[in-house]
Design an enzyme around this catalytic site. Structure first.
Site, short mmCIF file in Angstrom:
data_model
loop_
_atom_site.label_atom_id
_atom_site.label_comp_id
_atom_site.label_asym_id
_atom_site.label_seq_id
_atom_site.Cartn_x
_atom_site.Cartn_y
_atom_site.Cartn_z
N PHE A 31 -16.41 1.22 -0.32
CA PHE A 31 -15.74 0.90 -1.59
C PHE A 31 -15.25 -0.54 -1.50
O PHE A 31 -14.66 -0.94 -0.50
CB PHE A 31 -14.55 1.85 -1.78
CG PHE A 31 -14.17 2.07 -3.22
CD1 PHE A 31 -14.47 3.26 -3.86
CD2 PHE A 31 -13.48 1.09 -3.92
CE1 PHE A 31 -14.10 3.48 -5.18
CE2 PHE A 31 -13.11 1.29 -5.23
CZ PHE A 31 -13.42 2.49 -5.87
N ALA A 65 -11.75 4.40 1.41
CA ALA A 65 -10.61 4.37 2.34
C ALA A 65 -10.12 5.78 2.69
O ALA A 65 -9.69 6.04 3.82
CB ALA A 65 -9.48 3.56 1.73
N VAL A 90 -8.23 -1.36 -0.90
CA VAL A 90 -7.80 -0.63 -2.09
C VAL A 90 -7.12 -1.64 -3.02
O VAL A 90 -6.16 -2.30 -2.63
CB VAL A 90 -6.83 0.52 -1.74
CG1 VAL A 90 -6.59 1.38 -2.97
CG2 VAL A 90 -7.39 1.38 -0.61
N ILE A 91 -7.66 -1.74 -4.23
CA ILE A 91 -7.12 -2.71 -5.19
C ILE A 91 -6.44 -1.94 -6.32
O ILE A 91 -7.01 -1.00 -6.88
CB ILE A 91 -8.25 -3.61 -5.74
CG1 ILE A 91 -8.87 -4.41 -4.58
CG2 ILE A 91 -7.72 -4.56 -6.81
CD1 ILE A 91 -10.13 -5.17 -4.94
N THR A 95 -4.36 2.95 -12.91
CA THR A 95 -3.87 4.32 -12.76
C THR A 95 -3.13 4.49 -11.43
O THR A 95 -3.11 3.58 -10.60
CB THR A 95 -5.05 5.32 -12.74
OG1 THR A 95 -5.75 5.14 -11.51
CG2 THR A 95 -5.97 5.12 -13.90
N HIS A 97 -4.09 6.34 -9.16
CA HIS A 97 -5.07 6.65 -8.12
C HIS A 97 -4.88 5.75 -6.89
O HIS A 97 -4.91 6.21 -5.76
CB HIS A 97 -6.48 6.45 -8.69
CG HIS A 97 -7.55 7.14 -7.93
ND1 HIS A 97 -7.56 8.51 -7.75
CD2 HIS A 97 -8.63 6.68 -7.27
CE1 HIS A 97 -8.61 8.84 -7.02
NE2 HIS A 97 -9.27 7.74 -6.71
N PHE A 122 -5.27 -1.52 12.03
CA PHE A 122 -5.09 -1.24 10.60
C PHE A 122 -5.63 -2.42 9.78
O PHE A 122 -4.93 -3.41 9.57
CB PHE A 122 -3.60 -1.01 10.32
CG PHE A 122 -3.31 -0.60 8.91
CD1 PHE A 122 -3.58 0.68 8.47
CD2 PHE A 122 -2.75 -1.50 8.02
CE1 PHE A 122 -3.31 1.06 7.16
CE2 PHE A 122 -2.47 -1.13 6.70
CZ PHE A 122 -2.75 0.16 6.28
N ARG A 136 -7.73 -12.52 1.90
CA ARG A 136 -7.38 -11.91 3.20
C ARG A 136 -8.60 -11.41 3.95
O ARG A 136 -8.48 -10.75 4.97
CB ARG A 136 -6.39 -10.76 2.96
CG ARG A 136 -5.02 -11.27 2.54
CD ARG A 136 -4.19 -10.25 1.80
NE ARG A 136 -2.88 -10.82 1.45
CZ ARG A 136 -2.66 -11.67 0.43
NH1 ARG A 136 -3.65 -12.04 -0.35
NH2 ARG A 136 -1.44 -12.13 0.19
#
Ligand code: INI
Length: 168
Positions: A31, A65, A90-91, A95, A97, A122, A136
Protein backbone atom coordinates in the site's frame (compact mmCIF):
# COMPACT_ATOMS: atom_id res chain seq x y z
CA UNK A 1 7.54 25.43 19.68
CA UNK A 2 9.30 23.33 17.07
CA UNK A 3 12.59 21.78 18.05
CA UNK A 4 15.80 22.14 16.05
CA UNK A 5 16.33 19.30 13.59
CA UNK A 6 19.34 17.80 15.35
CA UNK A 7 17.30 17.19 18.48
CA UNK A 8 14.37 15.55 16.77
CA UNK A 9 16.41 13.06 14.77
CA UNK A 10 16.89 9.50 15.88
CA UNK A 11 20.42 9.15 17.20
CA UNK A 12 22.36 5.95 16.61
CA UNK A 13 25.39 4.56 18.35
CA UNK A 14 26.91 4.04 14.91
CA UNK A 15 30.33 3.04 16.23
CA UNK A 16 28.75 0.16 18.12
CA UNK A 17 26.56 -1.17 15.35
CA UNK A 18 27.56 -4.21 13.35
CA UNK A 19 25.38 -6.38 11.19
CA UNK A 20 28.02 -9.03 10.63
CA UNK A 21 26.58 -12.53 10.59
CA UNK A 22 22.99 -11.34 11.11
CA UNK A 23 19.91 -12.41 9.17
CA UNK A 24 17.43 -9.60 8.76
CA UNK A 25 13.96 -9.58 7.21
CA UNK A 26 12.47 -6.52 5.55
CA UNK A 27 8.69 -6.74 5.66
CA UNK A 28 7.27 -4.22 3.23
CA UNK A 29 3.69 -3.05 2.71
CA UNK A 30 2.57 -2.66 -0.93
CA UNK A 31 0.00 0.00 0.00
CA UNK A 32 1.50 3.38 -1.00
CA UNK A 33 4.27 1.45 -2.67
CA UNK A 34 5.87 4.44 -4.37
CA UNK A 35 6.83 5.42 -0.80
CA UNK A 36 7.47 1.99 0.71
CA UNK A 37 9.82 0.99 -2.12
CA UNK A 38 12.05 3.90 -1.15
CA UNK A 39 11.87 2.93 2.52
CA UNK A 40 12.97 -0.58 1.57
CA UNK A 41 15.81 0.78 -0.56
CA UNK A 42 17.07 2.88 2.37
CA UNK A 43 16.76 0.00 4.81
CA UNK A 44 18.64 -2.41 2.55
CA UNK A 45 21.44 0.10 1.94
CA UNK A 46 21.85 0.65 5.69
CA UNK A 47 22.04 -3.10 6.35
CA UNK A 48 24.65 -3.65 3.63
CA UNK A 49 26.69 -0.67 4.81
CA UNK A 50 26.81 -2.15 8.29
CA UNK A 51 28.00 -5.62 7.33
CA UNK A 52 24.84 -7.65 6.69
CA UNK A 53 25.44 -9.87 3.66
CA UNK A 54 23.04 -9.49 0.73
CA UNK A 55 22.10 -13.16 0.97
CA UNK A 56 21.14 -12.69 4.62
CA UNK A 57 18.54 -10.06 3.81
CA UNK A 58 15.13 -11.56 3.25
CA UNK A 59 12.48 -9.29 1.72
CA UNK A 60 8.79 -10.09 1.72
CA UNK A 61 5.85 -7.89 0.92
CA UNK A 62 2.34 -7.76 2.32
CA UNK A 63 -0.83 -6.01 1.12
CA UNK A 64 -0.91 -3.19 3.68
CA UNK A 65 0.34 -1.98 7.05
CA UNK A 66 -2.33 -3.98 8.83
CA UNK A 67 -0.67 -7.23 7.70
CA UNK A 68 2.85 -6.34 8.92
CA UNK A 69 2.64 -7.77 12.46
CA UNK A 70 1.25 -11.16 11.48
CA UNK A 71 3.76 -11.49 8.63
CA UNK A 72 6.56 -10.93 11.12
CA UNK A 73 5.20 -13.52 13.50
CA UNK A 74 4.80 -16.01 10.67
CA UNK A 75 8.38 -15.52 9.47
CA UNK A 76 9.74 -15.71 13.00
CA UNK A 77 8.03 -19.05 13.49
CA UNK A 78 9.42 -20.47 10.26
CA UNK A 79 13.11 -19.72 10.52
CA UNK A 80 15.88 -17.96 12.30
CA UNK A 81 15.77 -14.18 11.82
CA UNK A 82 17.79 -11.90 14.11
CA UNK A 83 15.78 -8.76 13.42
CA UNK A 84 12.88 -7.45 11.39
CA UNK A 85 12.35 -4.10 9.74
CA UNK A 86 8.68 -3.22 9.24
CA UNK A 87 8.08 -0.77 6.41
CA UNK A 88 4.78 0.82 5.55
CA UNK A 89 3.02 4.09 4.93
CA UNK A 90 -0.37 5.19 6.21
CA UNK A 91 -1.60 8.55 4.95
CA UNK A 92 -4.45 10.31 6.69
CA UNK A 93 -7.54 10.31 4.48
CA UNK A 94 -11.02 11.66 4.91
CA UNK A 95 -12.19 8.81 7.14
CA UNK A 96 -11.33 7.21 10.45
CA UNK A 97 -9.87 4.24 8.60
CA UNK A 98 -6.42 5.85 8.89
CA UNK A 99 -6.63 5.92 12.67
CA UNK A 100 -7.48 2.24 12.94
CA UNK A 101 -4.93 1.01 10.43
CA UNK A 102 -2.10 3.19 11.78
CA UNK A 103 -2.94 2.60 15.43
CA UNK A 104 -3.48 -1.13 15.27
CA UNK A 105 -0.52 -1.79 12.98
CA UNK A 106 1.73 0.18 15.35
CA UNK A 107 0.41 -1.64 18.37
CA UNK A 108 0.76 -4.97 16.57
CA UNK A 109 4.39 -4.27 15.76
CA UNK A 110 5.16 -3.44 19.35
CA UNK A 111 3.28 -6.51 20.59
CA UNK A 112 4.98 -8.91 18.21
CA UNK A 113 8.44 -7.55 19.00
CA UNK A 114 7.91 -7.89 22.75
CA UNK A 115 6.23 -11.31 22.45
CA UNK A 116 9.02 -12.72 20.27
CA UNK A 117 11.83 -10.90 22.04
CA UNK A 118 13.15 -9.97 18.59
CA UNK A 119 13.88 -6.40 17.47
CA UNK A 120 11.41 -4.93 15.00
CA UNK A 121 12.58 -1.66 13.46
CA UNK A 122 9.60 0.65 13.20
CA UNK A 123 9.54 2.02 9.66
CA UNK A 124 5.83 2.71 9.45
CA UNK A 125 5.21 6.25 8.28
CA UNK A 126 1.99 7.85 9.49
CA UNK A 127 1.54 11.23 7.88
CA UNK A 128 -1.13 13.76 6.97
CA UNK A 129 -0.08 14.03 3.33
CA UNK A 130 1.70 12.09 0.61
CA UNK A 131 4.24 14.88 0.43
CA UNK A 132 5.19 14.49 4.10
CA UNK A 133 5.62 10.77 3.49
CA UNK A 134 7.88 11.35 0.47
CA UNK A 135 10.01 13.74 2.51
CA UNK A 136 10.64 10.91 4.98
CA UNK A 137 11.31 8.26 2.37
CA UNK A 138 14.52 9.58 0.87
CA UNK A 139 13.55 13.28 0.82
CA UNK A 140 14.49 16.26 2.95
CA UNK A 141 13.72 14.50 6.23
CA UNK A 142 15.91 11.51 5.44
CA UNK A 143 14.81 7.94 5.04
CA UNK A 144 12.90 6.36 7.93
CA UNK A 145 13.49 2.92 6.42
CA UNK A 146 17.19 3.44 6.96
CA UNK A 147 16.58 4.64 10.53
CA UNK A 148 14.40 1.60 11.26
CA UNK A 149 17.08 -0.77 9.95
CA UNK A 150 19.75 0.94 12.06
CA UNK A 151 17.56 0.74 15.15
CA UNK A 152 16.95 -2.98 14.59
CA UNK A 153 20.68 -3.67 14.23
CA UNK A 154 21.49 -1.61 17.30
CA UNK A 155 18.98 -3.58 19.36
CA UNK A 156 20.47 -6.94 18.25
CA UNK A 157 23.90 -5.62 19.19
CA UNK A 158 22.59 -4.50 22.57
CA UNK A 159 21.08 -7.93 23.27
CA UNK A 160 24.40 -9.58 22.38
CA UNK A 161 26.39 -7.27 24.64
CA UNK A 162 24.22 -8.24 27.59
CA UNK A 163 23.73 -11.90 26.69
CA UNK A 164 23.96 -14.32 29.61
CA UNK A 165 27.14 -16.36 29.49
CA UNK A 166 26.43 -19.97 28.51
CA UNK A 167 26.50 -22.45 31.39
CA UNK A 168 29.06 -25.21 31.12
N1 INI B 1 -2.80 0.26 4.39
C1 INI B 1 -1.66 0.99 4.38
O1 INI B 1 -0.56 0.42 4.46
N2 INI B 1 -1.71 2.34 4.32
C2 INI B 1 -2.90 3.01 4.25
O2 INI B 1 -2.89 4.28 4.17
C3 INI B 1 -4.11 2.28 4.27
N3 INI B 1 -5.37 2.97 4.21
O3 INI B 1 -5.42 4.19 4.26
O4 INI B 1 -6.43 2.34 4.15
C4 INI B 1 -4.02 0.87 4.33
N4 INI B 1 -5.13 0.09 4.34
C5 INI B 1 -5.09 -1.32 4.00
C6 INI B 1 -4.84 -2.19 5.21
O5 INI B 1 -3.51 -2.05 5.66
C7 INI B 1 -5.07 -3.66 4.86
O6 INI B 1 -4.11 -4.09 3.92
C8 INI B 1 -6.45 -3.95 4.27
O7 INI B 1 -7.46 -3.42 5.09
C9 INI B 1 -6.67 -5.48 4.11
O8 INI B 1 -6.56 -6.17 5.35
Amino acid sequence: MSRPDAESKTEFESSRISGKGLRVALVVSRFNNSITRNLARGARAALLRNGVRARDILEVDVPGAWELPLAIRTLAERGHIDAFVALGCVIRGETDHYKYVAGEASRGLSDVSLALGVPVGFGLLTTDTARQAAERAGGKHGNKGEDAAMAALEMVNLARRFARPKRR
